[in-house]
Write a protein that holds these residues in place. Structure first.
Motif, PDB file in Angstrom:
ATOM      1  N   LEU A   6       0.829  -1.198   0.000  1.00  0.00           N
ATOM      2  CA  LEU A   6       0.000   0.000   0.000  1.00  0.00           C
ATOM      3  C   LEU A   6       0.866   1.251   0.000  1.00  0.00           C
ATOM      4  O   LEU A   6       0.617   2.216  -0.740  1.00  0.00           O
ATOM      5  N   PHE A   7       1.929   1.215   0.803  1.00  0.00           N
ATOM      6  CA  PHE A   7       2.842   2.351   0.892  1.00  0.00           C
ATOM      7  C   PHE A   7       3.485   2.631  -0.478  1.00  0.00           C
ATOM      8  O   PHE A   7       3.565   3.764  -0.932  1.00  0.00           O
ATOM      9  N   ILE A   8       3.928   1.537  -1.135  1.00  0.00           N
ATOM     10  CA  ILE A   8       4.558   1.675  -2.460  1.00  0.00           C
ATOM     11  C   ILE A   8       3.561   2.258  -3.456  1.00  0.00           C
ATOM     12  O   ILE A   8       3.886   3.169  -4.224  1.00  0.00           O
ATOM     13  N   THR A   9       2.316   1.746  -3.403  1.00  0.00           N
ATOM     14  CA  THR A   9       1.283   2.238  -4.325  1.00  0.00           C
ATOM     15  C   THR A   9       1.040   3.730  -4.113  1.00  0.00           C
ATOM     16  O   THR A   9       0.978   4.511  -5.082  1.00  0.00           O
ATOM     17  N   ILE A  10       0.920   4.135  -2.819  1.00  0.00           N
ATOM     18  CA  ILE A  10       0.681   5.561  -2.525  1.00  0.00           C
ATOM     19  C   ILE A  10       1.851   6.406  -3.026  1.00  0.00           C
ATOM     20  O   ILE A  10       1.654   7.460  -3.633  1.00  0.00           O
ATOM     21  N   THR A  11       3.086   5.914  -2.820  1.00  0.00           N
ATOM     22  CA  THR A  11       4.267   6.658  -3.268  1.00  0.00           C
ATOM     23  C   THR A  11       4.247   6.851  -4.779  1.00  0.00           C
ATOM     24  O   THR A  11       4.524   7.938  -5.290  1.00  0.00           O
ATOM     25  N   ILE A  12       3.904   5.765  -5.499  1.00  0.00           N
ATOM     26  CA  ILE A  12       3.864   5.847  -6.973  1.00  0.00           C
ATOM     27  C   ILE A  12       2.803   6.861  -7.417  1.00  0.00           C
ATOM     28  O   ILE A  12       3.051   7.700  -8.285  1.00  0.00           O
ATOM     29  N   ILE A  13       1.635   6.807  -6.773  1.00  0.00           N
ATOM     30  CA  ILE A  13       0.552   7.743  -7.131  1.00  0.00           C
ATOM     31  C   ILE A  13       0.986   9.181  -6.868  1.00  0.00           C
ATOM     32  O   ILE A  13       0.808  10.063  -7.713  1.00  0.00           O
ATOM     33  N   MET A  14       1.598   9.407  -5.700  1.00  0.00           N
ATOM     34  CA  MET A  14       2.036  10.769  -5.352  1.00  0.00           C
ATOM     35  C   MET A  14       3.076  11.269  -6.360  1.00  0.00           C
ATOM     36  O   MET A  14       3.042  12.415  -6.776  1.00  0.00           O
ATOM     37  N   ALA A  15       4.012  10.362  -6.719  1.00  0.00           N
ATOM     38  CA  ALA A  15       5.074  10.756  -7.667  1.00  0.00           C
ATOM     39  C   ALA A  15       4.479  11.106  -9.022  1.00  0.00           C
ATOM     40  O   ALA A  15       4.881  12.083  -9.650  1.00  0.00           O
ATOM     41  N   SER A  16       3.497  10.311  -9.470  1.00  0.00           N
ATOM     42  CA  SER A  16       2.906  10.620 -10.772  1.00  0.00           C
ATOM     43  C   SER A  16       2.081  11.893 -10.722  1.00  0.00           C
ATOM     44  O   SER A  16       2.034  12.632 -11.696  1.00  0.00           O
ATOM     45  N   LEU A  17       1.453  12.157  -9.590  1.00  0.00           N
ATOM     46  CA  LEU A  17       0.692  13.403  -9.450  1.00  0.00           C
ATOM     47  C   LEU A  17       1.628  14.604  -9.498  1.00  0.00           C
ATOM     48  O   LEU A  17       1.329  15.611 -10.117  1.00  0.00           O
ATOM     49  N   ALA A  18       2.801  14.467  -8.833  1.00  0.00           N
ATOM     50  CA  ALA A  18       3.772  15.565  -8.829  1.00  0.00           C
ATOM     51  C   ALA A  18       4.264  15.837 -10.241  1.00  0.00           C
ATOM     52  O   ALA A  18       4.401  16.980 -10.661  1.00  0.00           O
ATOM     53  N   THR A  19       4.516  14.761 -11.004  1.00  0.00           N
ATOM     54  CA  THR A  19       4.971  14.924 -12.386  1.00  0.00           C
ATOM     55  C   THR A  19       3.893  15.599 -13.216  1.00  0.00           C
ATOM     56  O   THR A  19       4.152  16.466 -14.027  1.00  0.00           O
ATOM     57  N   TYR A  20       2.650  15.192 -13.005  1.00  0.00           N
ATOM     58  CA  TYR A  20       1.537  15.745 -13.759  1.00  0.00           C
ATOM     59  C   TYR A  20       1.361  17.231 -13.439  1.00  0.00           C
ATOM     60  O   TYR A  20       1.108  18.045 -14.328  1.00  0.00           O
ATOM     61  N   ALA A  21       1.548  17.573 -12.135  1.00  0.00           N
ATOM     62  CA  ALA A  21       1.343  18.956 -11.717  1.00  0.00           C
ATOM     63  C   ALA A  21       2.374  19.890 -12.332  1.00  0.00           C
ATOM     64  O   ALA A  21       2.106  21.052 -12.577  1.00  0.00           O
ATOM     65  N   GLN A  22       3.577  19.340 -12.617  1.00  0.00           N
ATOM     66  CA  GLN A  22       4.625  20.163 -13.172  1.00  0.00           C
ATOM     67  C   GLN A  22       4.240  20.647 -14.564  1.00  0.00           C
ATOM     68  O   GLN A  22       3.832  19.861 -15.410  1.00  0.00           O
ATOM     69  N   GLY A  23       4.359  21.944 -14.760  1.00  0.00           N
ATOM     70  CA  GLY A  23       4.090  22.475 -16.094  1.00  0.00           C
ATOM     71  C   GLY A  23       2.627  22.600 -16.444  1.00  0.00           C
ATOM     72  O   GLY A  23       2.291  22.690 -17.622  1.00  0.00           O
ATOM     73  N   THR A  24       1.751  22.588 -15.469  1.00  0.00           N
ATOM     74  CA  THR A  24       0.313  22.638 -15.765  1.00  0.00           C
ATOM     75  C   THR A  24      -0.071  23.911 -16.524  1.00  0.00           C
ATOM     76  O   THR A  24      -0.829  23.845 -17.488  1.00  0.00           O
ATOM     77  N   VAL A  25       0.474  25.037 -16.081  1.00  0.00           N
ATOM     78  CA  VAL A  25       0.093  26.308 -16.709  1.00  0.00           C
ATOM     79  C   VAL A  25       0.647  26.403 -18.124  1.00  0.00           C
ATOM     80  O   VAL A  25      -0.082  26.679 -19.083  1.00  0.00           O
ATOM     81  N   VAL A  26       1.941  26.131 -18.254  1.00  0.00           N
ATOM     82  CA  VAL A  26       2.550  26.271 -19.579  1.00  0.00           C
ATOM     83  C   VAL A  26       1.970  25.251 -20.559  1.00  0.00           C
ATOM     84  O   VAL A  26       1.769  25.555 -21.741  1.00  0.00           O
ATOM     85  N   ASN A  27       1.659  24.065 -20.075  1.00  0.00           N
ATOM     86  CA  ASN A  27       1.054  23.053 -20.970  1.00  0.00           C
ATOM     87  C   ASN A  27      -0.320  23.492 -21.461  1.00  0.00           C
ATOM     88  O   ASN A  27      -0.692  23.246 -22.609  1.00  0.00           O
ATOM     89  N   LYS A  28      -1.058  24.153 -20.573  1.00  0.00           N
ATOM     90  CA  LYS A  28      -2.375  24.658 -20.958  1.00  0.00           C
ATOM     91  C   LYS A  28      -2.241  25.656 -22.116  1.00  0.00           C
ATOM     92  O   LYS A  28      -2.969  25.578 -23.103  1.00  0.00           O
ATOM     93  N   TYR A  29      -1.256  26.557 -22.016  1.00  0.00           N
ATOM     94  CA  TYR A  29      -1.061  27.550 -23.078  1.00  0.00           C
ATOM     95  C   TYR A  29      -0.510  26.909 -24.355  1.00  0.00           C
ATOM     96  O   TYR A  29      -0.833  27.340 -25.460  1.00  0.00           O
ATOM     97  N   PHE A  30       0.334  25.898 -24.183  1.00  0.00           N
ATOM     98  CA  PHE A  30       0.851  25.174 -25.346  1.00  0.00           C
ATOM     99  C   PHE A  30      -0.297  24.551 -26.139  1.00  0.00           C
ATOM    100  O   PHE A  30      -0.328  24.620 -27.362  1.00  0.00           O
TER     101      PHE A  30
END
Lengths: 173, 162
Positions: A4-28
């Motif tokens: 469960l811990f590993i799963t939560i870590t993976i989800i958090m990491a993917s969310l952090a990656t997704y959050a990166q560049g949200t504004v600039v990606n929207k304009y792109f």
């Protein structure tokens, strides 16, 4: 439990990656077919080219190390749009809504500029710069592990119009 | 039977990667250059040993200069779209302004493929495809060596200003 811990870590990491560049990606995405805007996208692969260079001094070594930690750069820019001021205001709203922290603002008669950052664990993982003039609009996102001390050197080495504004951060920090 | 179809489908892309570029630009080119290890060594008049070792890993290096029709209709932009669909990663793109360029790559342990184009102010558009066992970090050395040999000034894209 461990699973469960590993799963939560993976989800958090993917969310952090997704959050990166949200504004600039929207304009792109919004401006993908608009030829009035220049769009630049540089991936970590391009930054990895710096790792092959040999440093001639300690300062150069520090600079190359800083560059190798960058994951990407995206720039959207135009010098000839009628609604630059409106786009600037909207971009600031989007940046605030996306949870970026303001680092520095510059206002003068010609144009306004704001630098914002997104931090995680005490490290800057994205730097956003937005510039709005009478006809000029620039939105720049630099992401990865960012060292503010080396920002202006990175900006100079890339020679991309708009990036030179990053030197203003160095001057104030 | 199902296994044979699967094998066929999975095997085909290994050979089809440069055909995407050929299909897009072959009919819209001014010049075409094909380099293989032997031809790459042949242009090394100074017999630079490091360069020879570098190009020994190259399977194929194709360079096209595109004609005026391709330069004006910007159809070369389809290169990046089609290679992205084929599973290539985007390394760098610039759209708009005086310079349009795109570099994409696909790497695995045994070989690497790089493809892309450079449009400098609409005066010259160069499209390329490189396949072989040549690490990405060595590409600038390869191009620099080729430029030093006065063989090609096709990749003289130093000015990144827009």
């Amino acid at each position: 439990m461990k699973k469960l811990f590993i799963t939560i870590t993976i989800i958090m990491a993917s969310l952090a990656t997704y959050a990166q560049g949200t504004v600039v990606n929207k304009y792109f995405n919004q401006l993908a077919d608009n030829d009035q805007f220049t769009k630049v996208s540089i991936s970590s692969k391009m930054f990895s080219l710096f790792t092959e260079l040999e440093a001639g001094s300690e300062a150069e070594e520090e600079f190359l190390k800083a560059v190798s930690k960058l994951k990407g750069l995206k720039v959207i820019a135009s010098d000839s749009i009628g609604n630059a001021a409106k786009m600037y205001s909207q971009a600031l709203k989007d940046i605030d809504a996306a949870g970026y922290d303001e680092l520095m603002s510059v206002k003068d008669a010609e144009e306004n500029m704001r630098f914002s950052i997104k931090e995680s664990g005490g490290k800057i993982e994205e730097l956003l710069m937005v510039v709005g003039g009478k006809k000029r609009f620039v939105l720049l996102s630099l992401y990865g592990e960012i060292d503010l001390k080396n920002i202006s050197k990175i900006a100079r080495s890339m020679n991309v119009g708009g990036l030179d504004n990053l030197s203003k951060i160095d001057a104030d920090n | 039977m199902v296994f044979a179809i699967f094998l066929g489908l999975s095997y085909r892309p290994l050979f089809a990667q440069d055909t995407i570029l050929k299909d897009l630009v072959e009919s819209k080119r001014d010049n075409k250059y094909c380099f293989y290890p032997s031809t790459l060594r042949m242009i090394n008049l100074k017999q630079n040993q490091a360069y020879n070792e570098l190009v020994s890993g190259v399977d194929k290096f194709l360079i096209y200069t595109l004609d005026s029709a391709a330069r004006s209709d910007k159809s070369y932009r389809g290169i990046s779209e089609q290679y992205l669909e084929a599973g290539f990663d985007e390394y760098a793109t610039v759209f708009g302004g005086d310079m349009n360029m795109s570099i994409l790559g696909k790497e695995n342990a045994r070989n690497q493929e790089y493809v892309g184009y450079f449009d400098q102010k609409g005066e010259m558009v160069v499209a390329f495809y490189l396949k072989g066992n040549i690490p990405w970090q060595k590409i600038p050395t390869l191009i620099q060596n080729m430029n030093e040999m006065d063989m090609l000034d096709l990749f003289d894209f130093k000015d990144f200003t827009f």
